[in-house]
Scaffold this motif. Structure first.
Motif, PDB file in Angstrom:
ATOM      1  N   SER A 124      29.578 110.261  79.186  1.00 48.20           N
ATOM      2  CA  SER A 124      31.011 110.517  79.090  1.00 48.20           C
ATOM      3  C   SER A 124      31.277 111.949  78.665  1.00 48.20           C
ATOM      4  N   THR A 126      33.199 112.789  76.624  1.00 47.78           N
ATOM      5  CA  THR A 126      33.478 112.807  75.184  1.00 47.78           C
ATOM      6  C   THR A 126      32.384 113.541  74.423  1.00 47.78           C
ATOM      7  N   TYR A 148      31.140 105.678  69.181  1.00 49.66           N
ATOM      8  CA  TYR A 148      31.005 105.419  70.631  1.00 49.66           C
ATOM      9  C   TYR A 148      30.422 106.661  71.314  1.00 49.66           C
ATOM     10  N   ASN A 178      37.980 111.290  83.099  1.00 47.82           N
ATOM     11  CA  ASN A 178      38.846 110.125  82.842  1.00 47.82           C
ATOM     12  C   ASN A 178      39.063 109.266  84.083  1.00 47.82           C
ATOM     13  N   ASN A 197      43.279 100.787  75.541  1.00 50.03           N
ATOM     14  CA  ASN A 197      43.083 102.032  74.778  1.00 50.03           C
ATOM     15  C   ASN A 197      43.499 103.242  75.606  1.00 50.03           C
ATOM     16  N   ASN A 198      43.271 103.122  76.934  1.00 47.29           N
ATOM     17  CA  ASN A 198      43.419 104.300  77.800  1.00 47.29           C
ATOM     18  C   ASN A 198      44.809 104.382  78.420  1.00 47.29           C
ATOM     19  N   LEU A 199      45.147 105.621  78.796  1.00 48.34           N
ATOM     20  CA  LEU A 199      46.505 105.908  79.254  1.00 48.34           C
ATOM     21  C   LEU A 199      46.908 105.173  80.514  1.00 48.34           C
ATOM     22  N   THR A 215      53.735 104.803  74.109  1.00 44.93           N
ATOM     23  CA  THR A 215      53.841 105.809  73.048  1.00 44.93           C
ATOM     24  C   THR A 215      52.983 106.999  73.460  1.00 44.93           C
ATOM     25  N   VAL A 216      53.647 108.143  73.614  1.00 51.47           N
ATOM     26  CA  VAL A 216      52.910 109.368  73.958  1.00 51.47           C
ATOM     27  C   VAL A 216      52.369 109.946  72.654  1.00 51.47           C
ATOM     28  N   TYR A 217      51.055 110.037  72.571  1.00 50.53           N
ATOM     29  CA  TYR A 217      50.433 110.453  71.298  1.00 50.53           C
ATOM     30  C   TYR A 217      50.558 111.965  71.095  1.00 50.53           C
ATOM     31  N   ARG A 230      44.168 115.923  80.574  1.00 49.64           N
ATOM     32  CA  ARG A 230      42.859 115.351  80.878  1.00 49.64           C
ATOM     33  C   ARG A 230      42.531 115.499  82.356  1.00 49.64           C
ATOM     34  N   TYR A 232      41.728 113.451  85.233  1.00 53.36           N
ATOM     35  CA  TYR A 232      41.698 112.083  85.755  1.00 53.36           C
ATOM     36  C   TYR A 232      40.992 112.092  87.102  1.00 53.36           C
ATOM     37  N   ARG A 293      47.086 111.113  68.104  1.00 52.99           N
ATOM     38  CA  ARG A 293      46.044 110.114  67.805  1.00 52.99           C
ATOM     39  C   ARG A 293      44.847 110.849  67.224  1.00 52.99           C
ATOM     40  N   ASP A 296      41.825 113.086  69.059  1.00 46.56           N
ATOM     41  CA  ASP A 296      42.182 113.594  70.385  1.00 46.56           C
ATOM     42  C   ASP A 296      42.099 115.111  70.420  1.00 46.56           C
TER      43      ASP A 296
HETATM   44  C1  WQD Z   1      44.199 110.209  77.625  1.00 48.76           C
HETATM   45  C2  WQD Z   1      45.416 110.958  77.107  1.00 48.76           C
HETATM   46  C3  WQD Z   1      45.926 110.499  74.808  1.00 48.76           C
HETATM   47  C4  WQD Z   1      46.996 106.283  75.448  1.00 48.76           C
HETATM   48  C5  WQD Z   1      38.698 108.194  76.323  1.00 48.76           C
HETATM   49  C6  WQD Z   1      37.296 108.222  75.741  1.00 48.76           C
HETATM   50  C7  WQD Z   1      36.335 108.655  76.801  1.00 48.76           C
HETATM   51  C8  WQD Z   1      36.471 107.797  78.022  1.00 48.76           C
HETATM   52  C9  WQD Z   1      37.902 107.857  78.545  1.00 48.76           C
HETATM   53  C10 WQD Z   1      34.915 105.960  77.963  1.00 48.76           C
HETATM   54  C11 WQD Z   1      45.221 111.513  75.709  1.00 48.76           C
HETATM   55  C12 WQD Z   1      47.045 110.003  75.721  1.00 48.76           C
HETATM   56  C13 WQD Z   1      46.587 107.591  75.643  1.00 48.76           C
HETATM   57  C14 WQD Z   1      48.325 106.034  75.044  1.00 48.76           C
HETATM   58  C15 WQD Z   1      48.765 108.397  75.068  1.00 48.76           C
HETATM   59  N1  WQD Z   1      36.153 106.460  77.743  1.00 48.76           N
HETATM   60  N2  WQD Z   1      47.465 108.621  75.465  1.00 48.76           N
HETATM   61  N3  WQD Z   1      49.174 107.105  74.871  1.00 48.76           N
HETATM   62  O1  WQD Z   1      40.972 109.749  74.982  1.00 48.76           O
HETATM   63  O2  WQD Z   1      40.793 111.280  77.014  1.00 48.76           O
HETATM   64  O3  WQD Z   1      39.100 109.492  76.659  1.00 48.76           O
HETATM   65  O4  WQD Z   1      38.735 107.389  77.466  1.00 48.76           O
HETATM   66  O5  WQD Z   1      33.978 106.523  78.432  1.00 48.76           O
HETATM   67  O6  WQD Z   1      35.021 108.558  76.311  1.00 48.76           O
HETATM   68  O7  WQD Z   1      37.280 109.182  74.705  1.00 48.76           O
HETATM   69  O8  WQD Z   1      41.414 108.876  77.325  1.00 48.76           O
HETATM   70  O9  WQD Z   1      43.157 107.455  78.281  1.00 48.76           O
HETATM   71  O10 WQD Z   1      42.614 107.237  75.805  1.00 48.76           O
HETATM   72  O11 WQD Z   1      43.816 109.256  76.616  1.00 48.76           O
HETATM   73  O12 WQD Z   1      49.561 109.353  74.907  1.00 48.76           O
HETATM   74  O13 WQD Z   1      48.768 104.861  74.826  1.00 48.76           O
HETATM   75  O14 WQD Z   1      46.517 110.054  77.018  1.00 48.76           O
HETATM   76  O15 WQD Z   1      46.441 111.105  73.623  1.00 48.76           O
HETATM   77  O16 WQD Z   1      45.891 112.763  75.632  1.00 48.76           O
HETATM   78  P1  WQD Z   1      40.625 109.932  76.408  1.00 48.76           P
HETATM   79  P2  WQD Z   1      42.756 108.099  76.998  1.00 48.76           P
END
Ligand code: WQD
Length: 344
Positions: A124, A126, A148, A178, A197-199, A215-217, A230, A232, A293, A296
């Motif tokens: 990842s 990450t 993780y 992403n 967890n993911n957007l 909720t936009v973090y 990110r 995508y 968050r 981040d």
């Molecule tokens: C993306 C953007 C958030 C949710 C993670 C892991 C990574 C990989 C992919 C496994 C960020 C924002 C998110 C929400 C938001 N996973 N957001 N509101 O954090 O880049 O990566 O997932 O391999 O290892 O770290 O992805 O989709 O969580 O967040 O505003 O409800 O969306 O702050 O900017 P991330 P994400």
């Protein structure tokens, strides 16, 4: 050739199975269904056909994995199986280390005993941590701020050390940015358990009415609109990247432990993704601005040139494709769950 796919019922695993089948490979799938459903494999069969074995089992279990290698002439392994929730890993670090590292080490042990030397490993972006400048490239220093991410970093190191100790073991490491979107059939896609967890899956569930709002973090980052940026990448592009990595691994594969970014090289902000989703699918996605968050970073996107140069792979789909395909899957899933009386 038979390819053992661990975690093959998962989001990226199921999409990769389709690419493998369409390229003429015979997968053997092991999955414990801890974060996936057997039904996704039924729909893989519906899309790509083929006769192939599915084992419900734990990749950490030596006898289970050894039995697979005893019964099948495995040519290579694509290793997806692992827990992947950042927040959960902070609460339950030992569960993550035991599962994610245990699975990787058990696989290497059985592969070495069976004389199988090719593995594609799911890592990842990450691992690039908080201190690198974008675009991230494979030579940059790595670090992680959560268990993780550390399991990915440690697994990468374990693979490299195992390759250094055994010239026949030549793993390839893929660092995903992403993943988003779904197969164009709308039959498989991301199906996170509980609150996403993911957007993108969260946006999908707000658009379908399952969640009230996004909720936009944070909107005070140093980015064009203040929200997180990110890289995508469409899950089908990601799956095709695995096929290219597998073919390279079987043909040449370097010294073992080679790392490749799988990203598009383009950054998209939270609000840009949300707006694109609304525009492409003509559906509102209500949101509120919340606080940042923890953990981040402001901006993350790939230098994907090495995968293009060495693997001959480049992402082809765009944000609009991801939004369109994700929505098709989400609306199909909502309909099936309603028909099954599933509490959404
Ligand atoms: C993306 C953007 C958030 C949710 C993670 C892991 C990574 C990989 C992919 C496994 C960020 C924002 C998110 C929400 C938001 N996973 N957001 N509101 O954090 O880049 O990566 O997932 O391999 O290892 O770290 O992805 O989709 O969580 O967040 O505003 O409800 O969306 O702050 O900017 P991330 P994400």
């Amino acid at each position: 050739m038979k390819i053992l796919v661990t975690g093959g019922a998962g989001y990226i695993g199921s999409h990769t199975l389709i690419e493998l089948l369409e390229a003429g490979y015979e997968p053997v799938v092991i999955d414990d269904y801890s974060n996936s459903e057997p039904s996704s494999l039924e729909r893989v069969r519906e899309i790509a056909g083929g006769i192939w074995e599915i084992i419900e089992g734990d990749v950490c279990d030596y006898d289970t994995v050894k039995d697979i290698f005893d019964r099948h002439e495995v040519g290579a392994v694509i290793h997806f199986a692992g827990f992947k929730a950042v927040g959960e890993s902070v609460e339950k670090p030992l569960m993550y280390y035991r599962n994610n590292l245990g699975a990787t080490m058990n696989l290497i042990r059985v592969m070495n005993e069976a004389g199988v030397g090719r593995m594609i490993f799911s890592s990842s972006a990450t691992v690039y941590g908080m201190n690198n400048q974008v675009p991230f490239d494979e030579t940059m220093p790595v670090s992680c701020t959560n268990p993780y991410g550390r399991t990915k970093l440690m697994s990468e190191q374990i693979l490299k050390d195992a390759a250094a100790a055994d010239g026949n073991f030549r793993p390839v490491i893929l660092r995903y940015f992403n993943p988003a979107g779904a197969h164009t059939s709308g039959l498989i896609g991301e199906n996170p358990r509980g609150i996403p967890n993911n957007l993108m899956p969260y946006i999908q569930q707000v658009a379908s009415g399952r969640r009230e709002k996004l909720t936009v973090y944070g909107n005070d980052y140093d980015t064009p609109d203040g929200t997180g940026v990110r890289d995508y990448i469409h899950v089908v592009d990601l799956a095709k990247g695995h096929l290219k990595a597998l073919e390279w691994s079987l043909e040449s594969c370097g010294e073992g432990g080679e790392v490749f970014n799988l990203g598009t090289g383009r950054g998209t902000s939270v609000l840009q993704l949300l707006t694109a989703f609304e525009r492409v699918n003509e559906v509102p996605v209500p949101y509120v601005i919340g606080s940042r968050r923890a953990g981040d970073i402001a901006t993350c996107y790939a230098d994907a040139s090495k995968a293009e140069k060495v693997l001959g792979w480049k992402a082809e789909k765009n944000i609009e494709d991801m939004c369109r395909d994700a929505w098709r899957w989400e609306t199909n899933k909502a309909r099936w769950e309603t028909n099954r009386g599933v509490q959404r």
